[in-house]
Design a protein around this motif. Structure first.
Motif, PDB file in Angstrom:
ATOM      1  N   PHE A 160       0.835  -1.196   0.000  1.00 40.35           N
ATOM      2  CA  PHE A 160       0.000   0.000   0.000  1.00 40.35           C
ATOM      3  C   PHE A 160       0.870   1.246   0.000  1.00 40.35           C
ATOM      4  CE2 PHE A 160       0.936  -0.928   4.395  1.00 40.35           C
ATOM      5  CZ  PHE A 160       1.209   0.312   4.946  1.00 40.35           C
ATOM      6  N   ALA A 161       0.239   2.357  -0.349  1.00 42.31           N
ATOM      7  CA  ALA A 161       0.876   3.674  -0.267  1.00 42.31           C
ATOM      8  C   ALA A 161      -0.144   4.617   0.341  1.00 42.31           C
ATOM      9  CB  ALA A 161       1.305   4.157  -1.648  1.00 42.31           C
ATOM     10  N   ASN A 162       0.250   5.310   1.399  1.00 44.86           N
ATOM     11  CA  ASN A 162      -0.660   6.199   2.121  1.00 44.86           C
ATOM     12  C   ASN A 162      -0.585   7.627   1.595  1.00 44.86           C
ATOM     13  OD1 ASN A 162      -1.769   4.352   3.948  1.00 44.86           O
ATOM     14  ND2 ASN A 162      -0.017   4.552   5.332  1.00 44.86           N
ATOM     15  N   PRO A 163      -1.692   8.358   1.678  1.00 44.42           N
ATOM     16  CA  PRO A 163      -1.638   9.784   1.328  1.00 44.42           C
ATOM     17  C   PRO A 163      -0.761  10.537   2.318  1.00 44.42           C
ATOM     18  CG  PRO A 163      -3.735   9.243   2.366  1.00 44.42           C
ATOM     19  CD  PRO A 163      -3.036   7.947   2.113  1.00 44.42           C
ATOM     20  N   GLY A 164      -0.070  11.535   1.804  1.00 43.10           N
ATOM     21  CA  GLY A 164       0.802  12.328   2.663  1.00 43.10           C
ATOM     22  C   GLY A 164       2.158  11.712   2.888  1.00 43.10           C
ATOM     23  N   LYS A 193       8.778  15.301  -1.851  1.00 45.08           N
ATOM     24  CA  LYS A 193       8.425  15.319  -0.430  1.00 45.08           C
ATOM     25  C   LYS A 193       7.445  16.457  -0.145  1.00 45.08           C
ATOM     26  CE  LYS A 193       9.230  14.057   3.919  1.00 45.08           C
ATOM     27  NZ  LYS A 193       8.913  12.718   4.442  1.00 45.08           N
ATOM     28  N   LYS A 194       7.666  17.586  -0.792  1.00 43.68           N
ATOM     29  CA  LYS A 194       6.779  18.733  -0.608  1.00 43.68           C
ATOM     30  C   LYS A 194       5.379  18.414  -1.132  1.00 43.68           C
ATOM     31  CE  LYS A 194       6.369  23.658  -1.749  1.00 43.68           C
ATOM     32  NZ  LYS A 194       6.985  24.799  -2.469  1.00 43.68           N
ATOM     33  N   GLN A 195       5.315  17.714  -2.278  1.00 46.60           N
ATOM     34  CA  GLN A 195       4.022  17.317  -2.815  1.00 46.60           C
ATOM     35  C   GLN A 195       3.316  16.334  -1.892  1.00 46.60           C
ATOM     36  OE1 GLN A 195       2.444  18.539  -5.595  1.00 46.60           O
ATOM     37  NE2 GLN A 195       4.139  20.006  -5.663  1.00 46.60           N
ATOM     38  N   ALA A 196       4.077  15.442  -1.259  1.00 47.27           N
ATOM     39  CA  ALA A 196       3.494  14.500  -0.305  1.00 47.27           C
ATOM     40  C   ALA A 196       2.915  15.241   0.898  1.00 47.27           C
ATOM     41  CB  ALA A 196       4.544  13.486   0.143  1.00 47.27           C
ATOM     42  N   LYS A 197       3.611  16.275   1.337  1.00 51.92           N
ATOM     43  CA  LYS A 197       3.131  17.048   2.480  1.00 51.92           C
ATOM     44  C   LYS A 197       1.802  17.743   2.187  1.00 51.92           C
ATOM     45  CE  LYS A 197       7.598  17.966   4.686  1.00 51.92           C
ATOM     46  NZ  LYS A 197       8.565  19.007   5.091  1.00 51.92           N
ATOM     47  N   LYS A 198       1.503  17.905   0.888  1.00 52.81           N
ATOM     48  CA  LYS A 198       0.219  18.508   0.524  1.00 52.81           C
ATOM     49  C   LYS A 198      -0.913  17.487   0.537  1.00 52.81           C
ATOM     50  CE  LYS A 198       2.244  22.099  -2.418  1.00 52.81           C
ATOM     51  NZ  LYS A 198       2.289  22.672  -3.785  1.00 52.81           N
ATOM     52  N   GLY A 199      -0.594  16.256   0.889  1.00 56.20           N
ATOM     53  CA  GLY A 199      -1.614  15.222   0.968  1.00 56.20           C
ATOM     54  C   GLY A 199      -1.622  14.261  -0.193  1.00 56.20           C
ATOM     55  N   LYS A 200      -0.716  14.420  -1.155  1.00 52.41           N
ATOM     56  CA  LYS A 200      -0.677  13.516  -2.301  1.00 52.41           C
ATOM     57  C   LYS A 200      -0.011  12.199  -1.905  1.00 52.41           C
ATOM     58  CE  LYS A 200      -0.473  17.158  -5.805  1.00 52.41           C
ATOM     59  NZ  LYS A 200      -1.880  17.029  -6.189  1.00 52.41           N
ATOM     60  N   THR A 201      -0.367  11.158  -2.630  1.00 54.77           N
ATOM     61  CA  THR A 201       0.253   9.848  -2.458  1.00 54.77           C
ATOM     62  C   THR A 201       1.351   9.733  -3.508  1.00 54.77           C
ATOM     63  OG1 THR A 201      -1.855   8.926  -1.725  1.00 54.77           O
ATOM     64  CG2 THR A 201      -0.160   7.366  -2.416  1.00 54.77           C
TER      65      THR A 201
END
Length: 615
Positions: free
Chosen positions: A64-68, A226-234
């Motif tokens: 799995f891959a989690n959002p954020g 990493k910045k995009q992940a911090k916005k809630g993207k997976t």
């Protein structure tokens, strides 16, 4: 994973909290960041038929891959990580030689229940970009085909992307390639990522985004992700051999060997996992280097006893913890997705508009092709003037006029054929990439290419005709003869480009096109009407003249030239050649040839594009 690893953009104090058993308790997550989508997969298997039998590339992997979070997938060459990524991004189409089983899910439901491109986007390893465009123009082009035609929305998305990707200083610089000086490798990589982010997907899947980059530039790219992940993207990415600083930015890590998972979990706990099963990593060694060393299998089809033992140890250690690992997937507070949601699909007119704009920019900014064509038109024009200046009206001069007209026919057709047969293979990778993404179809691409080249074709043809026509004293009884000549020249040049496109589309590379192009032109030229009378051609090959633009151009030139020309008495050049009828009939035939070439180019391009899409 401890509390301070969670994205700072999430307001929840604790979204994941470590427990004594090593699993994680799922805590509520804030919806501040809008759409939150998890990606999971169950028992993914991939087998392919080969000469040695059936090859199992993926062996029932689940994860799995989690959002954020930023999930990195690592493994040595042949481990199956790229194949897994292609399945997760829905890039592989099963066929009779490929069998795929298992399920990929978004928020717990099969991706088949959704319009997946509206949720997830895939970034290829290669940065296939239009060299003559700027980042701003590239984003605008992508937005036109992925977002919509609203100018304000496109401008907002493009400006935001330039700012988010830190491309402000180079936003209006050419992307460039080996010939055109342009952006650095890292800047091109960010542009490539931005082309997918422009549609604001919830899931971003990347194949080796740091490939070919130096350590510093690679770190810049991972910081961006990493910045995009911090916005809630997976964010899911394969990566080969990251530095320690890059490794420390990963939230989760999957390690693969021979089509199986041997580790899945928090990246900062991976070293401890292998230490616990006897594969120690000292504090001075970069963990990814250590993992790739111990996971290396020299020949996965013929493993040594030591390698088999090592693999068994890895798999047993992973399987013991797998059920607990899979429980770490976030299942609560995810966004409820609308199954009727569809990604933006532009119509033919919008596709054509965007492609014409891109082709026009490419034509204007391709200095090598432009100046080569210009030099060729001017040089050949003057050479013909020197050789045939001031043609007269006697028998010898009439024969010379025929020679000039046929040479001019060859010049116009070959000028287009040679250039396009070499440029089309260069443009093919960009088309195949865009087609695989579903940005536009073959009809819009081929039509835009044929139409976009017309302005430059008219320009070069006009220069050549002006230099040649008046210096040679061709038929100037009325102004009509000049404009008819110019019109036929433009049509012949256009069909020449069509022949070049056909040679280019069926050629695997530029070298092959330089062979295939002349092979197509030679028989067409032989039946063009100059080397033998139209009525004396072999009946077996007579049909070739009907698909040859050399035939219709030369006939049109001759009809336009010798009618009303005050040649010496007794000379009947049109009768000798066997030509009759009207010039407009030849012009219509040239248009029909061009239509046939358009259909053939589209047909072959469709076949190759679908084959590429299935790979």
């Amino acid at each position: 994973m401890d509390k301070n690893q969670m994205p700072e953009d999430f307001e929840s104090a604790e979204s994941l909290r470590g427990s004594a058993s090593g699993s994680y308790e799922i805590m509520p997550m804030s919806k501040k960041n809008g759409v939150l989508v998890s990606l999971s997969w169950e028992e993914i298997r991939y087998t392919a038929k080969c000469q040695d039998g059936v090859l199992e590339i993926l062996k029932g992997v689940s994860g799995f891959a989690n959002p954020g979070q930023l999930l990195a997938i690592m493994g040595s060459s042949g481990s199956g990580k790229t194949t897994l990524l292609s399945i997760l991004s829905n890039q592989i189409i099963p066929n009779r030689d490929i069998e795929i089983s298992g399920t990929v899910k978004v928020n717990g439901e099969d991706i088949k229940n959704y319009d997946y491109p509206s949720i997830a986007r895939y970034v290829m390893q290669q940065d296939i970009l239009q060299a003559t465009m700027t980042p701003r123009e590239a984003f605008r082009f992508a937005a036109l085909l992925k977002v919509g035609s609203d100018k304000n929305l496109i401008k907002t998305r493009v400006d935001k992307m330039i700012h988010d990707l830190k491309l402000v200083k180079v936003a209006d610089s050419l992307i460039g390639n080996e010939v055109i000086k342009g952006l650095s490798g890292g800047e091109k990589k960010r542009v490539n990522i931005g082309l997918e982010l422009i549609s604001e997907p919830s899931i971003l899947i990347l194949d080796e985004p740091t490939s070919g980059l130096d350590c510093f530039t690679a770190e810049v790219v991972i910081k961006l992700l990493k910045k995009q992940a911090k916005k809630g993207k997976t964010i899911i990415s394969t990566i080969h051999q990251p530095s320690r600083s890059i490794f420390d930015m990963f939230d989760r890590l999957i390690l693969m060997v021979n089509g199986s998972f041997v580790y899945q979990g928090a990246a900062n706990k991976s070293r401890q996992h292998f230490d616990n099963i006897g594969y120690l990593c000292d504090e001075y060694t970069n963990p990814p280097d250590h993992f790739l060393r111990i996971l290396n299998i020299n020949n996965r089809h013929n493993m040594t006893n030591e390698e088999k033992t090592k693999m068994d140890n890895f798999l047993i250690a992973y399987k013991i913890k797998e059920s607990n690992i899979l429980d770490e997937a976030i299942t609560e507070d995810l966004t409820v997705l609308n199954k009727s949601m569809r990604h933006y699909t532009p119509g033919l007119l919008i596709e054509l508009r965007a492609l014409l704009w891109r082709s026009y920019i490419n034509s204007l900014r391709n200095p090598l092709l432009f100046f080569v064509k210009l030099a060729q038109a001017i040089t050949m024009g003057f050479i013909v003037d020197i050789l045939f200046r001031d043609l007269g009206y006697g028998m010898v001069q009439v024969e010379n006029r025929k020679g000039v007209l046929f040479f001019t026919t060859i010049q116009f057709i070959m000028l287009g054929s040679n250039s396009n047969s070499m440029t089309f293979p260069i443009e093919r990778p960009l088309f195949l990439k865009d087609y695989k993404e579903g940005l536009y179809g073959t009809t819009a691409f081929v039509l835009s290419k044929f139409l976009a080249e017309l302005p430059t074709q008219i320009f070069f043809t006009f220069i050549y005709v002006v230099i040649q026509y008046f210096a040679l004293d061709l038929n100037r009884e009325t102004a009509k003869q000049f404009f008819v000549f110019l019109g036929l020249a433009i049509l012949s040049h256009w069909t020449g480009c069509g022949y070049g496109n056909l040679a280019g589309v069926i050629s695997p590379n530029v070298v092959a096109s330089t062979v295939i192009g002349p092979a197509i032109s030679a028989p067409l030229m032989m039946f063009g009407g100059f080397f033998s009378k139209s009525g004396s051609l072999s009946s077996s090959f007579y049909w070739i003249k009907y698909i040859s633009s050399y035939t219709y151009t030369f006939e049109g030139f001759c009809l336009n030239e010798f009618r009303d020309l005050p040649i010496d008495n007794g000379l009947t050049p049109l009768k000798d050649l066997g030509y009759s009828g009207e010039v407009w009939e030849r012009a219509m035939c040239l248009l029909l040839v061009q239509l046939g070439l358009f259909l053939l180019v589209g047909f072959f391009l469709k076949i190759f594009a679908e084959r590429h899409k299935s790979n």
